[in-house]
Design an enzyme around this catalytic site. Structure first.
Site, short mmCIF file in Angstrom:
data_model
loop_
_atom_site.label_atom_id
_atom_site.label_comp_id
_atom_site.label_asym_id
_atom_site.label_seq_id
_atom_site.Cartn_x
_atom_site.Cartn_y
_atom_site.Cartn_z
N SER A 124 0.84 -1.21 0.00
CA SER A 124 0.00 0.00 0.00
C SER A 124 0.86 1.24 0.00
O SER A 124 1.98 1.24 0.54
CB SER A 124 -0.86 -0.03 1.26
OG SER A 124 -1.49 1.21 1.46
N TYR A 149 -2.49 -0.62 10.41
CA TYR A 149 -2.77 -1.24 9.11
C TYR A 149 -1.56 -1.06 8.18
O TYR A 149 -1.04 -2.03 7.62
CB TYR A 149 -4.03 -0.64 8.47
CG TYR A 149 -4.07 -0.85 6.98
CD1 TYR A 149 -4.40 -2.09 6.44
CD2 TYR A 149 -3.74 0.19 6.10
CE1 TYR A 149 -4.40 -2.28 5.07
CE2 TYR A 149 -3.75 -0.01 4.73
CZ TYR A 149 -4.07 -1.25 4.22
OH TYR A 149 -4.05 -1.43 2.87
N LYS A 153 1.55 -3.77 6.57
CA LYS A 153 2.02 -3.87 5.17
C LYS A 153 3.54 -3.69 5.12
O LYS A 153 4.25 -4.40 4.40
CB LYS A 153 1.33 -2.82 4.30
CG LYS A 153 -0.17 -3.00 4.15
CD LYS A 153 -0.50 -4.26 3.36
CE LYS A 153 -1.98 -4.45 3.13
NZ LYS A 153 -2.30 -5.75 2.53
#
Ligand code: WQD
Length: 339
Positions: A124, A149, A153
């Site tokens: 991301s 989050y 990643k």
């Protein structure tokens, strides 16, 4: 060639499955349906005229995921599965780390056990720290993410780099997505947000459909030309084609490589609203409210590397994205499922 798509019934996984099936790959989906609808598998069958194989498993469950590798020779894994809600990750960080990291570690162990050498990972733009100016290039420092989050990643990218460094036969491609929106032009697959959407485009389409009274535009006082945040919105089908290009690359190379998948074009929230109104003829009621915590003013990709190395670039316009998102909303968005 057999390609395993974890999270294959999700928004990005399902569109990538459609692109890979069209390109002639044999696709195997794995999904625990925690945030997706089993009907997606049927829709993919309708779309492609092919039977789509799907395992209803959690890929962190080693025994269950092992059966996929036992029953099929897997040539490459496209790893989409993972929790992805930014706000939820702040409230439940351990759940995010456990789920997102565990599934990756299990897959890597199974890949080693069954001699599968190619992994394409759904990363991301969230891995770029807030300190980098747009356009973001792959060489800029990653880490320093704004939320758990994004950190899952980033940590997974690091784990995959280590795995590739230790095994010279492994090929790892890290794809850093910007803001994927829209839906397949057929109207058969699209995004199915759970409850009130966090992301801009589903919020716009639900407002257009009358499900939400008005859109809140988070902040009108950013240092941008119209005061609203700038992002790099990319059509989900262009993003899916980016995976097909990355897969071809993974078959010819070893080691770790990272690519941004975006359009390279920054667009403000108000520009998205206007594009939607132009594309659909529907007026979006909105009000400008306070800023949303954690939003950076400007985020868009440098897409030179993907164009140069993968020979891929996004083709669809913002109007295409809006039109396709709206078609999908009208068809399946009312009750947010496909039954
Ligand atoms: C876009 C712009 C909002 C909703 C996030 C994650 C990223 C990725 C995609 C994963 C921002 C504004 C939004 C609304 C608004 N994650 N907005 N009103 O924040 O760029 O990226 O989603 O799956 O990792 O961080 O996308 O669509 O939420 O917001 O004004 O109701 O729209 O402030 O400027 P974002 P987004």
């Amino acid at each position: 060639m057999n390609i395993l798509l974890t999270g294959g019934a999700g928004f990005i996984g399902s569109h990538t499955a459609a692109a890979l099936l069209a390109a002639g790959y044999r696709v195997i989906l794995a999904d625990n349906f925690s945030n997706s609808d089993p009907a997606v598998v049927r829709q993919l069958g309708k779309l492609t005229g092919q039977h789509v194989r799907c395992y209803a498993v959690d890929v962190a469950d080693r025994a269950a995921a092992g059966r996929i590798f036992e029953e099929n020779h897997i040539d490459a894994v496209l790893h989409f599965a993972g929790h992805k809600a930014v706000g939820e990750s702040v409230r439940q960080p351990l759940r995010y780390y456990r789920n997102n990291l565990d599934s990756t570690l299990t897959l890597l162990e199974l890949m080693a056990q069954y001699d599968c050498r190619r992994m394409i990972f759904s990363s991301s733009a969230a891995v770029y720290g807030a300190g980098n100016p747009a356009p973001l290039t792959e060489q800029m420092p990653a880490g320093g993410c704004a939320n758990p989050y994004g950190r899952t990643k980033f940590f997974i990218e690091e784990i995959l780099r280590d795995a590739a460094a230790a095994n010279p036969e492994l090929s790892v491609v890290l794809l850093r997505y910007f803001n994927p929106i829209g839906a397949h032009a057929s109207g058969l697959i699209g995004e199915l947000p759970n409850g009130e959407p966090n992301n801009l485009m589903p919020y716009i389409t639900q407002t257009a459909a009358g499900i939400r009274p008005r859109l809140r535009v988070y902040g009108g006082d950013y240092p941008t030309p119209d005061g609203t945040c700038i992002r790099d919105y990319i059509h989900i089908s262009d993003l899916a084609e980016g995976h097909a290009a990355a897969l071809r690359y993974a078959f010819d190379h070893t080691g770790t490589e990272v690519f941004n998948l975006g359009t390279g074009r920054g667009v403000s929230v108000l520009e998205v609203i206007r594009a939607f109104e132009r594309a659909t003829g529907i007026r979006i009621p909105y009000e400008i409210t306070g800023r949303r915590p954690g939003d950076v003013p400007v985020c868009y990709a440098s897409v030179d590397k993907a164009a140069r190395v993968l020979g891929w670039q996004a083709k669809k316009s913002l109007e295409d994205m809006c039109r396709d998102a709206w078609r999908w909303q009208q068809r399946y968005g009312k009750n947010q499922n496909m039954q």
